[in-house]
Design an enzyme around this catalytic site. Structure first.
Site, mmCIF file in Angstrom:
data_model
loop_
_atom_site.group_PDB
_atom_site.id
_atom_site.type_symbol
_atom_site.label_atom_id
_atom_site.label_comp_id
_atom_site.label_asym_id
_atom_site.label_seq_id
_atom_site.Cartn_x
_atom_site.Cartn_y
_atom_site.Cartn_z
ATOM 1 N N LEU A 32 0.813 -1.209 0.000
ATOM 2 C CA LEU A 32 0.000 0.000 0.000
ATOM 3 C C LEU A 32 0.848 1.263 0.000
ATOM 4 O O LEU A 32 0.407 2.307 -0.444
ATOM 5 C CB LEU A 32 -0.931 0.008 1.216
ATOM 6 C CG LEU A 32 -1.929 -1.150 1.324
ATOM 7 C CD1 LEU A 32 -2.753 -1.022 2.599
ATOM 8 C CD2 LEU A 32 -2.836 -1.185 0.107
ATOM 9 N N GLY A 35 7.312 4.318 3.895
ATOM 10 C CA GLY A 35 7.846 5.560 4.432
ATOM 11 C C GLY A 35 9.308 5.377 4.762
ATOM 12 O O GLY A 35 9.950 4.422 4.321
ATOM 13 N N GLY A 36 9.843 6.295 5.566
ATOM 14 C CA GLY A 36 11.259 6.228 5.879
ATOM 15 C C GLY A 36 11.627 5.069 6.767
ATOM 16 O O GLY A 36 12.768 4.591 6.740
ATOM 17 N N MET A 37 10.682 4.583 7.562
ATOM 18 C CA MET A 37 10.989 3.560 8.545
ATOM 19 C C MET A 37 10.275 2.231 8.276
ATOM 20 O O MET A 37 10.717 1.189 8.743
ATOM 21 C CB MET A 37 10.600 4.074 9.942
ATOM 22 C CG MET A 37 11.051 3.195 11.088
ATOM 23 S SD MET A 37 10.880 4.009 12.703
ATOM 24 C CE MET A 37 9.119 4.298 12.792
ATOM 25 N N GLU A 39 7.230 -0.288 5.782
ATOM 26 C CA GLU A 39 6.455 -0.612 4.588
ATOM 27 C C GLU A 39 5.055 -1.001 5.044
ATOM 28 O O GLU A 39 4.887 -1.579 6.119
ATOM 29 C CB GLU A 39 7.110 -1.771 3.835
ATOM 30 C CG GLU A 39 8.547 -1.502 3.421
ATOM 31 C CD GLU A 39 9.347 -2.776 3.175
ATOM 32 O OE1 GLU A 39 8.822 -3.878 3.472
ATOM 33 O OE2 GLU A 39 10.488 -2.677 2.709
ATOM 34 N N LYS A 58 1.911 -2.905 9.039
ATOM 35 C CA LYS A 58 3.020 -1.953 8.966
ATOM 36 C C LYS A 58 4.264 -2.696 9.430
ATOM 37 O O LYS A 58 4.343 -3.148 10.577
ATOM 38 C CB LYS A 58 2.736 -0.742 9.855
ATOM 39 C CG LYS A 58 3.685 0.423 9.637
ATOM 40 C CD LYS A 58 3.164 1.666 10.365
ATOM 41 C CE LYS A 58 3.931 2.908 9.950
ATOM 42 N NZ LYS A 58 3.382 4.129 10.587
ATOM 43 N N ASP A 163 1.141 15.410 13.138
ATOM 44 C CA ASP A 163 1.031 15.389 11.667
ATOM 45 C C ASP A 163 -0.433 15.297 11.268
ATOM 46 O O ASP A 163 -0.829 14.448 10.473
ATOM 47 C CB ASP A 163 1.827 14.216 11.099
ATOM 48 C CG ASP A 163 2.057 14.338 9.585
ATOM 49 O OD1 ASP A 163 1.930 15.466 9.055
ATOM 50 O OD2 ASP A 163 2.345 13.323 8.940
#
Length: 233
Positions: A32, A35-37, A39, A58, A163
Site C-alpha cells: 500500500l 515511508g522512511g521507517m 512498509e 506496517k 502530523d
C-alpha cells in the site's frame, strides 16, 4: 487510491526461510505504501472454518531491522498505537515480530483519505462546508481522546499526533472518520528524540512552534485542524 502494487516483484521477507508474501499467520496481498521507517501492506489472516479477515500490516524495513534506534522508535509507535482505542482513531489489533522484523497489524478501512476526497471534488465545487465540519468534528473527538490519554498509574501521557493533515484523516464509505498514522506522535515520556536536522510533519499544517523545532503540546494538533477548517471555509 493507495497506489496498490502487486507483491509478485516484492520480497518483504527476503531474509526469512518462509515464502516472501507470508508473515507469520498473515498473507501479504499488496503493497500500500512505504515511508522512511516502514512498509505498509494489505494482508489477509486466515482462521478456522474458512474465516478470512483483511488487515493492514506496517512492517519495519529490512535494512533497519537491526538498527536499535529505529527498532526503539518503531516499538514506541507500536506501544502508543496499541493504547489508542476510540471510534475516530484507526485501531491497532496486534504488535509482533517474525524473522527479526517487527510489525503492527491494524484494522482495514474501506474508503478514501480526506485529502483525496478534496482533490477529487476540486477547488471550484469543493466539499459542502457541513460535511467538512462533520469530518473535522470527528477528528477533534479522536484527538481529544488521544490528548487526554493517561498511563496506567493515572498520569497524563501528553500525546501529540504532530502530523494532523487531510492525508492522515480517513473517511470510510459508510461514513466513519478515523485519524490515522500516529507514526510520529510523541508522548511526554518518549525515550527517543527527533534526530538533529529532521523536521517531521507537513509544514503547511504546522504550528509555528513545531516549525521552529520547539517543544509542542496538544495545541499544535488543534492548530493543524484549524488550518483545515480555514481551508474548508
Amino acid at each position: 487510491s493507495w497506489g496498490v502494487k502487486s507483491l509478485a516483484a516484492v520480497d518483504p521477507l527476503h531474509h526469512s526461510q518462509q515464502p516472501s508474501n507470508v508473515l507469520g499467520k498473515f498473507k501479504l496481498i499488496a503493497e500500500l505504501g512505504r515511508g522512511g521507517m516502514s512498509e505498509v501492506y494489505l494482508a489477509v489472516v486466515a482462521g478456522p472454518a474458512g474465516f478470512n479477515k483483511l488487515v493492514v500490516i506496517k512492517l519495519i524495513k529490512a535494512e533497519l531491522a537491526e538498527d536499535p534506534d529505529f527498532i526503539n522508535m518503531f516499538l514506541e509507535e507500536a506501544r502508543l498505537s496499541a493504547r489508542l482505542n476510540h471510534p475516530h482513531i484507526v485501531q491497532t489489533n496486534e504488535v509482533g515480530e517474525v524473522g527479526g522484523r517487527y510489525y503492527i497489524a491494524m484494522e482495514y478501512l474501506e474508503g478514501q483519505p480526506y485529502s483525496r476526497i478534496l482533490h477529487r471534488l476540486g477547488r471550484d465545487r469543493g466539499l459542502p462546508l457541513g460535511m467538512s465540519l462533520r469530518i473535522l468534528g470527528d477528528v477533534l473527538s479522536g484527538l481529544h481522546y488521544a490528548h487526554e490519554l493517561a498511563d496506567f498509574d493515572g498520569s497524563a501521557l501528553g500525546v501529540v499526533h504532530r502530523d494532523v493533515t487531510p492525508h492522515n484523516v480517513f473517511v470510510t464509505y459508510d461514513g466513519q472518520v478515523k485519524v490515522v498514522d500516529f507514526g510520529i506522535a510523541k508522548a511526554m515520556n518518549s525515550s527517543h528524540e527527533t534526530r538533529t536536522g529532521m523536521l517531521k510533519g507537513k509544514v503547511g499544517y504546522m504550528a509555528p512552534e513545531q516549525a521552529k523545532g520547539e517543544r509542542v503540546d496538544r495545541r499544535a494538533d488543534i492548530f493543524s485542524v484549524g488550518v483545515m477548517l480555514w481551508e474548508a471555509a
